[in-house]
Design a protein around this motif. Structure first.
Motif, PDB file in Angstrom:
ATOM      1  N   ASP A   1       0.802  -1.221   0.000  1.00  0.00           N
ATOM      2  CA  ASP A   1       0.000   0.000   0.000  1.00  0.00           C
ATOM      3  C   ASP A   1       0.838   1.277   0.000  1.00  0.00           C
ATOM      4  N   LYS A   2       1.971   1.247   0.717  1.00  0.00           N
ATOM      5  CA  LYS A   2       2.723   2.494   0.911  1.00  0.00           C
ATOM      6  C   LYS A   2       3.852   2.679  -0.087  1.00  0.00           C
ATOM      7  N   GLN A   3       4.706   1.667  -0.245  1.00  0.00           N
ATOM      8  CA  GLN A   3       5.857   1.743  -1.150  1.00  0.00           C
ATOM      9  C   GLN A   3       6.684   3.002  -0.903  1.00  0.00           C
ATOM     10  N   GLU A   4       6.890   3.322   0.367  1.00  0.00           N
ATOM     11  CA  GLU A   4       7.586   4.566   0.691  1.00  0.00           C
ATOM     12  C   GLU A   4       9.047   4.548   0.257  1.00  0.00           C
ATOM     13  N   CYS A   5       9.631   3.330   0.201  1.00  0.00           N
ATOM     14  CA  CYS A   5      11.043   3.285  -0.160  1.00  0.00           C
ATOM     15  C   CYS A   5      11.297   3.589  -1.634  1.00  0.00           C
ATOM     16  N   TYR A   6      10.283   3.375  -2.483  1.00  0.00           N
ATOM     17  CA  TYR A   6      10.443   3.580  -3.924  1.00  0.00           C
ATOM     18  C   TYR A   6       9.277   4.404  -4.455  1.00  0.00           C
ATOM     19  N   PRO A   7       9.325   5.729  -4.298  1.00  0.00           N
ATOM     20  CA  PRO A   7       8.202   6.569  -4.755  1.00  0.00           C
ATOM     21  C   PRO A   7       8.009   6.490  -6.256  1.00  0.00           C
ATOM     22  N   ASP A   8       6.762   6.747  -6.694  1.00  0.00           N
ATOM     23  CA  ASP A   8       6.453   6.616  -8.116  1.00  0.00           C
ATOM     24  C   ASP A   8       6.998   7.765  -8.955  1.00  0.00           C
ATOM     25  N   ALA A   9       7.746   8.663  -8.326  1.00  0.00           N
ATOM     26  CA  ALA A   9       8.380   9.736  -9.083  1.00  0.00           C
ATOM     27  C   ALA A   9       9.678   9.270  -9.740  1.00  0.00           C
ATOM     28  N   THR A  10      10.151   8.061  -9.396  1.00  0.00           N
ATOM     29  CA  THR A  10      11.393   7.547  -9.961  1.00  0.00           C
ATOM     30  C   THR A  10      11.097   6.412 -10.931  1.00  0.00           C
ATOM     31  N   ARG A  11      12.073   6.127 -11.808  1.00  0.00           N
ATOM     32  CA  ARG A  11      11.912   5.025 -12.758  1.00  0.00           C
ATOM     33  C   ARG A  11      11.788   3.696 -12.007  1.00  0.00           C
ATOM     34  N   THR A  12      12.591   3.555 -10.942  1.00  0.00           N
ATOM     35  CA  THR A  12      12.507   2.332 -10.136  1.00  0.00           C
ATOM     36  C   THR A  12      11.140   2.209  -9.489  1.00  0.00           C
ATOM     37  N   GLY A  13      10.616   3.339  -9.020  1.00  0.00           N
ATOM     38  CA  GLY A  13       9.303   3.316  -8.396  1.00  0.00           C
ATOM     39  C   GLY A  13       8.203   2.914  -9.375  1.00  0.00           C
ATOM     40  N   ILE A  14       8.281   3.447 -10.586  1.00  0.00           N
ATOM     41  CA  ILE A  14       7.292   3.095 -11.613  1.00  0.00           C
ATOM     42  C   ILE A  14       7.388   1.604 -11.931  1.00  0.00           C
ATOM     43  N   TRP A  15       8.620   1.139 -12.127  1.00  0.00           N
ATOM     44  CA  TRP A  15       8.839  -0.285 -12.426  1.00  0.00           C
ATOM     45  C   TRP A  15       8.302  -1.161 -11.291  1.00  0.00           C
ATOM     46  N   LEU A  16       8.560  -0.743 -10.049  1.00  0.00           N
ATOM     47  CA  LEU A  16       8.108  -1.539  -8.915  1.00  0.00           C
ATOM     48  C   LEU A  16       6.589  -1.556  -8.836  1.00  0.00           C
ATOM     49  N   GLN A  17       5.946  -0.414  -9.040  1.00  0.00           N
ATOM     50  CA  GLN A  17       4.484  -0.352  -8.986  1.00  0.00           C
ATOM     51  C   GLN A  17       3.857  -1.245 -10.060  1.00  0.00           C
ATOM     52  N   GLU A  18       4.417  -1.190 -11.265  1.00  0.00           N
ATOM     53  CA  GLU A  18       3.877  -2.011 -12.354  1.00  0.00           C
ATOM     54  C   GLU A  18       3.935  -3.488 -12.012  1.00  0.00           C
ATOM     55  N   ASN A  19       5.036  -3.906 -11.385  1.00  0.00           N
ATOM     56  CA  ASN A  19       5.210  -5.324 -11.088  1.00  0.00           C
ATOM     57  C   ASN A  19       4.475  -5.748  -9.828  1.00  0.00           C
ATOM     58  N   LEU A  20       4.391  -4.863  -8.832  1.00  0.00           N
ATOM     59  CA  LEU A  20       3.618  -5.189  -7.636  1.00  0.00           C
ATOM     60  C   LEU A  20       2.148  -5.400  -7.976  1.00  0.00           C
ATOM     61  N   ALA A  21       1.672  -4.650  -8.956  1.00  0.00           N
ATOM     62  CA  ALA A  21       0.273  -4.786  -9.358  1.00  0.00           C
ATOM     63  C   ALA A  21      -0.025  -6.174  -9.909  1.00  0.00           C
ATOM     64  N   LYS A  22       1.035  -6.879 -10.361  1.00  0.00           N
ATOM     65  CA  LYS A  22       0.845  -8.220 -10.909  1.00  0.00           C
ATOM     66  C   LYS A  22       1.023  -9.309  -9.851  1.00  0.00           C
ATOM     67  N   MET A  23       1.235  -8.906  -8.617  1.00  0.00           N
ATOM     68  CA  MET A  23       1.530  -9.876  -7.566  1.00  0.00           C
ATOM     69  C   MET A  23       0.376 -10.063  -6.599  1.00  0.00           C
ATOM     70  N   PHE A  24      -0.564  -9.131  -6.576  1.00  0.00           N
ATOM     71  CA  PHE A  24      -1.670  -9.183  -5.624  1.00  0.00           C
ATOM     72  C   PHE A  24      -3.010  -9.144  -6.367  1.00  0.00           C
ATOM     73  N   ASN A  25      -4.018  -9.791  -5.746  1.00  0.00           N
ATOM     74  CA  ASN A  25      -5.406  -9.757  -6.252  1.00  0.00           C
ATOM     75  C   ASN A  25      -5.580 -10.388  -7.631  1.00  0.00           C
ATOM     76  N   LEU A  26      -4.831 -11.430  -7.898  1.00  0.00           N
ATOM     77  CA  LEU A  26      -5.000 -12.161  -9.145  1.00  0.00           C
ATOM     78  C   LEU A  26      -4.409 -13.555  -8.991  1.00  0.00           C
ATOM     79  N   ALA A  27      -4.514 -14.371 -10.031  1.00  0.00           N
ATOM     80  CA  ALA A  27      -3.983 -15.731  -9.998  1.00  0.00           C
ATOM     81  C   ALA A  27      -3.828 -16.258 -11.413  1.00  0.00           C
ATOM     82  N   ARG A  28      -3.111 -17.332 -11.515  1.00  0.00           N
ATOM     83  CA  ARG A  28      -2.959 -18.055 -12.776  1.00  0.00           C
ATOM     84  C   ARG A  28      -4.151 -19.005 -12.924  1.00  0.00           C
TER      85      ARG A  28
END
Length: 513
Positions: free
Chosen positions: A16-43
């Protein structure tokens, strides 16, 4: 249960927070994109080709809950509460999660009969699981609702009923790990990877499953279709870097109120066909488990501090060359070697292959045990091999690798079309990854990591290069006469020691006072 509740809360705090990697950075954007694929879904199992479920919106009640599996029974536990003052639901406090966990465990312990071991069906081959899931859906709407609730849930939590311990391997010639025992390391690894007693207490289609046993020993298991292993490892490291709060422990009474809301049973309706399928799937799973020869090696003589500081070499490339040497010494030949490279600088970037086996790595390996080659020449060849590997890593990470491009070209072939390159025997052999490897972060708080071998006569190797040590998670198959995890551990230990000796003999004395 206290540790499980705490780890669930910490995991969702990171989500929910991702305070260590804010979405203002490239790493933060990359992390948000991938975290979204890790929760609330399944194969989702399908015939011939699986699909990924759509990400459930937070407004969905199932998306506000986690799936809990206890004694093979499935439950839903709400971990978010709606708030009138905020748009999105708010994460529950760990004590609320714990109270609901107590109620679930009490229900699982006291309900009559035994649970249908549906979880083990998700461990079976994908076409069989697809057929069995279709049959489950045909039996009742309840099964559809249960599966949908599991798929949409934030993550999965498996509470195992035993603290699994393996017999000690007293025949090992390697020095024992400090701060723990080899028996403890491997017992932990096996219980996370699944043993016959807990293989149905799982749902293998979820990308992130937290597993906790009665002693509080914990680990995570991931399904790899959604995102790369670095993402769940970052989440897990955040979860465990802060131990269970002592105020939280002391505030919890041993007797918890059992008539609480916020949880529900997720039941299945089965017939004789499903019962038979579960037995067959369990038999298949046990065969896989018994064929898995997996262990953890803690190499504690040195780590990245010495490799970077004294040897002035790349730690990842250094370890990769050591793995090449270990393979050759145990097999007397070379093999195509896969190492994962992240292409995170690209939008939706996933991975590319770093091909560790190169002309230069081969030359060094052949020279290492050649008595006619002097130490200085071996050192020159080592540095050249590491420089080549570093270049290949850089090329793979910046979109100049070859394997994903070739895969794309293969997938563009239409029915009946052929390309001479893809029919070439050398091309096929170059992708037989009998040495499948990947490095993660330093993993200071991890006992180990790992994944399976890609080939029956190969190894799957995950490693964590920390400042003072390197941890290797190694898997091979008992059925292969060509592999042995214990023998390969010894070969890695020897390779790491011998390469350090070559470096030390050629390093110039420090000019620093």
């Amino acid at each position: 249960m206290q540790r499980a509740a705490w780890l669930v809360h910490r995991t969702l705090e990171f989500k929910d927070k991702q305070e260590c990697y804010p979405d203002a950075t490239r790493t933060g954007i990359w992390l948000q994109e991938n975290l979204a694929k890790m929760f609330n879904l399944a194969r989702i199992p399908k015939h011939n080709c699986d699909i990924l479920s759509p990400i459930a919106p937070i407004s969905d009640p199932s998306a506000q809950s986690i799936t809990v599996v206890v004694n093979d029974w499935f439950y839903s536990l709400r971990v978010y509460e709606p708030q009138s003052t905020t748009k999105n639901p708010v994460l529950c406090r760990p004590e609320v999660i714990l109270t609901r966990l107590h109620a679930i465990v009490n229900d699982a312990r006291t309900r009559p009969g035994t649970a249908p071991p549906i979880g083990v069906l998700s461990s079976d081959d994908r076409d069989s699981w697809a057929s069995n899931l279709d049959h489950l859906f045909s039996l009742s709407q309840k099964n559809r609702d249960t599966h949908r609730a599991i798929v949409s849930s934030v993550m999965s939590l498996s509470l195992d009923s035993e603290t699994y311990t393996i017999l000690s391997n007293s025949l090992s010639t390697l020095p024992p790990p400090s701060r723990t025992t080899q028996q403890g390391l491997d017992s932990h690894l096996h219980f996370i990877r699944s043993v016959p007693s807990n293989v149905s207490n799982r749902f293998f289609d979820k990308p992130y499953t937290l597993i906790v046993d009665p002693s509080g020993r914990a680990g995570i298991m991931g399904e790899h279709s959604f995102c790369d292993a670095l993402i769940p490892s970052m989440v897990a490291e955040f979860s465990i870097v802060q131990g269970v709060d002592q105020d939280f422990i002391s505030s919890q009474s041993q007797s918890q109120p059992l008539s609480v809301s916020g949880w529900a049973r997720l039941d299945w309706e089965i017939d004789f066909e499903i019962s038979s399928a579960c037995e067959k799937a369990r038999t298949n799973a046990v065969k896989l488990i018994e064929n898995s020869d997996n262990s953890v090696l803690w190499f504690e003589h040195y780590g990245s501090d010495w490799i970077k500081g004294q040897a002035e070499l790349s730690p990842d490339a250094y370890v990769q060359i050591a793995l090449q040497l270990a393979w050759y010494r145990t097999r007397g030949t070379f093999t195509a070697t896969y190492e994962t490279a992240l292409t995170r600088m690209f939008d939706k970037g996933r991975t590319e292959t770093i091909r560790t086996l190169s002309t230069d790595s081969r030359a060094f390996v052949l020279a290492m045990d050649d008595s006619l080659v002097n130490t200085e020449s071996k050192y020159v060849l080592l540095k050249r091999a590491i420089q080549t590997h570093t270049r290949l890593t850089r090329e793979a990470a910046t979109g100049r690798g070859i394997d994903r491009h070739l895969l794309g070209l293969q997938n563009m072939l239409r029915g009946g079309e052929r390309a001479e390159l893809f029919d070439d025997v050398l091309f096929s052999r170059s992708q037989e990854w009998r040495l499948s490897t990947s490095g993660l972060s330093a993993g200071h708080f991890f006992r180990g990591t790992g994944f399976g071998a890609a080939y029956e006569d190969g190894y799957g190797i995950n490693y964590l290069v920390a400042p003072e040590m390197v941890k290797f998670g190694i898997e091979s198959k008992n059925s292969s006469p060509y592999t042995s995890t214990e023998r390969f551990k010894i070969a890695i230990f020897r390779a790491m020691t011998d390469i350090q000796s070559i470096c030390s003999a050629n390093l110039k004395p420090s000019s620093k006072l």
